[in-house]
Every structure is written in structure tokens, then in C-alpha cells.
Write an enzyme that holds these catalytic residues in place. Structure first.
Site, PDB file in Angstrom:
ATOM      1  N   HIS A 104       9.622  18.845  28.719  1.00 29.57           N
ATOM      2  CA  HIS A 104      10.636  17.859  28.348  1.00 29.57           C
ATOM      3  C   HIS A 104      10.007  16.691  27.581  1.00 29.57           C
ATOM      4  CE1 HIS A 104      12.637  19.605  32.071  1.00 29.57           C
ATOM      5  NE2 HIS A 104      13.557  19.789  31.141  1.00 29.57           N
ATOM      6  N   ASP A 147      14.561  27.894  25.828  1.00 30.47           N
ATOM      7  CA  ASP A 147      15.949  28.341  25.955  1.00 30.47           C
ATOM      8  C   ASP A 147      16.433  28.769  24.571  1.00 30.47           C
ATOM      9  OD1 ASP A 147      16.429  27.768  28.798  1.00 30.47           O
ATOM     10  OD2 ASP A 147      16.074  25.706  28.199  1.00 30.47           O
ATOM     11  N   SER A 196       8.839  25.084  33.578  1.00 27.57           N
ATOM     12  CA  SER A 196      10.250  25.133  33.943  1.00 27.57           C
ATOM     13  C   SER A 196      10.450  24.327  35.219  1.00 27.57           C
ATOM     14  CB  SER A 196      10.695  26.587  34.172  1.00 27.57           C
ATOM     15  OG  SER A 196      11.982  26.630  34.783  1.00 27.57           O
TER      16      SER A 196
END
EC number: 6.3.2.1
Length: 362
Positions: free
Chosen positions: A70, A197, A232
Site C-alpha cells: 500500500h 489485484d 497482502s
């Protein structure tokens, strides 16, 4: 707070909402202003923060439990907006993208840790943020869906019916619903999404194109642990033994990549990856697919991607269709996406990589 509806979304906000809730949120926003992140919890707080936020603006949408993957998105957002611009990070566990029996309630949440991590990721040697403003929007479902379940729904189209969509048939409709809402609420120039993703990236890109949303979708590469495991938030569910077993996913991708580098065609590339997962202890394969990165058209003729006759993307599978040349997901002629999904224990994991196919694909 109203009781959740059939979608897991609460009904309309009632008049008996605690009077101090908004004030408590506003106080937190001002307390975190200045040199650090500005935390907003309501649409009104977000709008006020963005009124004073310098342009340009980029948004990173997350469900929290932030990790270095992130933070790579956030750092790329900061690079694009520059020292004077604004980075918006949304933290929202969206109930619409979880089906019954999935991990909505148990999904990891750590807002304090997320805020500290964001400030650390964007701070320079002197402890000052490297952007003009960092705005964090962490709403509740009642803020995003104030009237309960949405009255108008987004149809994510054929791409949402394969791979992840086959296992989670309502997932991408929920993703598109919240992404479109957050794009409207944040009005960014750029929206950054991770390549991990990959199907989400392709569907969101298509939605933005088809609905003429004025934003540029920016893909960011997968961040991996030193041993190759894709980062993840769900890795937190794995035991030590399961974490070792989960390395089979990245090993399968590497096997497929080596096969392609050796001249193997699409079917053989997929078979090489499948073989690694099939012999991995503790791993239950969901799918192995070799698809066009922008359209998810299957390139093997027998895999779980969209059939070439679906008409998505036009032209030849694996080659640029009507809009692919400008898409973030489009990786160039001869490039394909090798995607895998498997369960390790009770945890479902996904991973993927781009592979270069030989010119004469068989």
C-alpha cells in the site's frame, strides 16, 4: 446505528444517532492536521479538507491494514502530486464486496497503525511530509451508503464473471460501486491501483473509460516479501507453516515465466504453473489462468478466462484491441497475465505476473 440490510449495509441513518459522533470525528481531524495526516470521517469533513487542499490531487483506495505494498501506491501518488500537491488515502472495508460467509467481520483493522504508517511513508528526514497535504478518509458504511443499500447498481460486465468473479460473483459489482463513489467524493487527477489485484485494475479501468470519468488510472507493481510472497493484508491469517506453503503461488508464477522464456506457448506456460501448485502440500488450487491483461480473454483456448468470442477488446487475443493501447493494464503485444488463486488452510490468496510470450504462440 441502523441494522444492516441484506447487503451488509446499514439502513438510513436515524435521528437518534449520537449527537457527539460528528463532533468527535471533527476534533480528531483538526488534532491530526498541520504536519501530519488530516483524518476525516464524514463526507462533510472530507469536502472541507479538500477545499483547502492544494492541487494536483491523487487518491489511493484501501481497506486498511496497510503494508509496504500500500505504501508503494502512496509514495507513487506523492511522486505524481509533488511537494505541493495532495494525496488522499481512503480506508474503508466495503461490505458490498464481501459475500455471505467471507471475512467482512474478521478483516484486519488498525486505523491508528495505518495513520502512523502513512505519515512515516511520506515523511522526509526532518519528519515533515513530502507532500502539501495528506488527507485520510476513513468512513463507516453509513457514510458511504447513507440511505442503506444503493438504489442504483454498477454492472461490472463480462470481465467480472471469470477468475475472481467465478468464485466471488458479487465482488466486482461492490468494488465498482465504491470506487465510483470515492472517485466522485475525492475528484482526483490520478487514482492508483496495485497490479496484485489485476482483475480489479482491468475492470476499474474499463469502468472509467466507459463512464467517461475524468481520472487517470495508474497501476503500481506488486510488492513482495524477500522470499517472494506477495504482500497482502490476508497474510496475517497464515500460521508459520502455512506461510511457507503459500510460497507455492510465487513459485508457480516463476515456473510459468521460465517456461515462456524458454519459448513455450500459452497452454504450456499455464501447465507449468499448474504443476507447481498441484504438488505443493497444503495448497488447494482455485484457478491458474493465462489471459490478456486488459480484457481477461483466455489465451490458452481451454483456461478459465473469457472466451475469445466474448468480443471484449476486439481483435486478436493477446494483441491490442479497440481501446487497449492506452489502458494501464495493457502490457504490449506478446505480453500476457499469468494469474493464480489458491487456498492455504482457510486463507484464500491470489498472485500474478506478466509474462512475455513467444512471437509464434501455440
Amino acid at each position: 446505528m441502523s441494522a444492516p440490510g441484506p447487503d451488509g449495509v446499514a439502513g438510513p441513518r436515524s435521528a437518534d444517532r449520537p449527537a457527539g459522533a460528528e463532533a468527535q470525528s471533527s476534533g480528531r481531524a483538526s488534532a491530526r492536521g498541520g504536519a501530519g495526516a488530516v483524518l476525516t470521517r464524514s463526507r462533510e469533513e472530507l469536502a472541507r479538507a479538500l477545499e483547502r487542499a492544494p492541487a494536483p490531487r491523487a487518491v489511493v483506495m484501501t481497506m486498511g491494514a496497510l503494508h509496504e505494498g500500500h505504501f508503494d501506491l502512496v509514495r507513487e501518488a506523492a511522486r505524481r502530486v509533488g511537494e505541493a500537491g495532495t494525496v488522499v488515502v481512503t480506508i474503508f472495508v466495503n461490505p458490498l464486496q464481501f459475500a455471505a460467509g467471507e471475512d467482512l467481520e474478521s478483516y484486519p483493522r488498525d486505523l491508528e497503525g495505518d495513520l502512523e504508517g502513512l505519515e512515516r511513508a511520506l515523511s522526509g528526514p526532518q519528519g515533515r511530509l513530502g507532500v502539501g497535504r495528506l488527507v485520510v478518509f476513513a468512513p463507516t458504511p453509513e457514510v458511504i451508503y447513507p440511505d442503506g443499500p444503493p438504489r442504483v447498481r454498477i454492472d461490472p460486465g463480462p470481465m467480472s464473471t471469470v477468475l475472481e468473479g467465478r468464485t466471488r460473483p458479487t465482488h466486482f459489482a461492490g468494488v465498482c460501486q465504491v470506487v465510483l463513489a470515492l472517485l466522485h467524493l475525492t475528484s482526483p487527477r490520478w487514482a492508483l491501483f496495485g497490479r496484485k489485484d489485476a482483475q480489479q485494475l482491468a475492470i476499474v479501468t474499463a469502468m472509467v473509460e466507459d463512464l467517461a470519468v475524468p481520472v487517470e488510472i495508474v497501476p503500481v507493481d506488486i510488492r513482495r516479501e524477500p522470499d517472494g510472497l506477495a504482500m497482502s493484508s490476508r497474510n496475517a491469517y497464515l500460521t508459520a507453516d502455512q506461510r511457507g506453503q503459500a510460497l507455492a503461488l510465487s513459485a508457480a508464477l516463476e515456473a510459468g515465466r521460465r517456461a515462456a522464456a524458454g519459448g513455450a506457448g500459452p497452454a504450456a506456460v499455464r501447465t507449468a504453473a499448474e504443476a507447481v501448485l498441484a504438488r505443493a502440500p497444503g495448497v488447494a488450487t482455485d484457478y491458474v489462468a493465462l489471459v490478456d491483461p486488459a480484457t481477461f480473454t483466455d489465451l490458452t483456448g481451454q483456461g478459465p478466462g473469457l472466451p475469445p468470442s466474448s468480443g471484449i477488446g476486439g481483435e486478436q487475443p493477446g494483441g491490442p484491441g479497440r481501446a487497449e493501447r492506452g489502458r494501464p493494464g495493457y502490457a504490449g503485444p506478446g505480453r500476457a497475465l499469468l494469474a493464480v488463486a489458491a487456498r492455504v488452510g482457510s486463507t484464500r490468496l491470489i498472485d500474478n505476473c506478466l509474462v512475455d510470450l513467444p512471437a509464434d504462440r501455440g
